[in-house]
Design a protein around this motif. Structure first.
Motif, short mmCIF file in Angstrom:
data_model
loop_
_atom_site.label_atom_id
_atom_site.label_comp_id
_atom_site.label_asym_id
_atom_site.label_seq_id
_atom_site.Cartn_x
_atom_site.Cartn_y
_atom_site.Cartn_z
N SER A 261 0.83 -1.20 0.00
CA SER A 261 0.00 0.00 0.00
C SER A 261 0.87 1.26 0.00
N CYS A 262 1.87 1.26 0.87
CA CYS A 262 2.79 2.41 0.91
C CYS A 262 3.58 2.53 -0.38
N ALA A 263 4.01 1.40 -0.92
CA ALA A 263 4.79 1.41 -2.17
C ALA A 263 3.97 1.96 -3.33
N MET A 264 2.69 1.61 -3.39
CA MET A 264 1.84 2.14 -4.45
C MET A 264 1.68 3.65 -4.29
N CYS B 147 6.75 3.24 -5.93
CA CYS B 147 8.03 2.52 -5.92
C CYS B 147 8.12 1.56 -7.10
N GLU B 148 9.33 1.19 -7.41
CA GLU B 148 9.57 0.21 -8.46
C GLU B 148 9.20 -1.18 -7.95
N GLU B 149 8.77 -2.04 -8.87
CA GLU B 149 8.39 -3.41 -8.52
C GLU B 149 9.56 -4.15 -7.88
N SER B 150 10.75 -3.90 -8.32
CA SER B 150 11.92 -4.59 -7.78
C SER B 150 12.19 -4.23 -6.32
#
Length: 189
Positions: A147-150, A154-157
């Motif tokens: 959730s935070c990455a979205m 952020c990059e998938e990696s």
């Protein structure tokens, strides 16, 4: 040994397992609906939600298996509303944040059931619910990270990969639990 007392103990445990299975079924339906909505936009989220859904399916199977092992009539009690999540569901919000909130409530309810099982000295059900809590807590961590990455784009990696708790097939036999879910446990008896 008081048979009547033992019978009510089994009945109580089957009811806890029924409640756990039903809440897991509902949560899995939420996960699947969120996957349908968000998975189209982000394949990494779809993969995560698909993996979590499989884990929830394994929990349902293990819960049914344990109830059946406790009492032959346990499966009848457990099958009453097993088709409920198959019907179309409409929720107010389908987001990772909403799913995270649902997982937190699921974790709290599972913790309450675990406390009951501990109070009844039901070690088999305690092991099952403890492992379910472990899966729920891991799901919560992953949902929070994703959730935070979205939000941060952020990059998938940069995202951690989900590692399954169970083998591809969950045995339905009652005598043995999958060792990946129950390390160092050979039988329920």
């Amino acid at each position: 040994m008081d048979f009547k007392h033992e019978q009510t103990s089994v009945e109580r445990t089957v009811e806890i397992l029924r409640a756990q299975r039903n809440s897991t079924n509902r949560l899995r339906a939420h996960v699947q609906q969120t996957e349908l909505k968000l998975g189209k936009a982000d394949s990494r989220v779809a993969d995560l939600l698909r993996s979590i859904s499989r884990e929830l399916w394994a929990i349902i199977e293990l819960t049914n298996s344990h109830a059946s092992a406790l009492k032959k009539q346990g499966t009848d009690l457990l099958e009453v509303d097993s088709d409920a999540p198959q019907s179309p569901l409409i929720y107010d919000e389908d987001s990772l944040e909403a799913l995270l909130n649902r997982f937190c409530r699921y974790e709290r309810n599972t913790s309450e059931r675990l406390a009951l099982a501990r109070g009844w000295n039901d070690s088999q059900t305690v092991m099952l619910l403890d492992r379910i809590l472990s899966i729920a807590n891991t799901s919560i961590r992953f949902l929070d990270i994703y959730s935070c990455a979205m939000w941060l784009r952020c990059e998938e990696s940069d995202l951690p990969a989900w590692k399954p708790f169970r083998p591809a097939q969950v045995p339905v036999e009652h005598e043995k639990m999958p060792t990946t879910l129950y390390p160092n446990v050979e039988t329920l008896a």
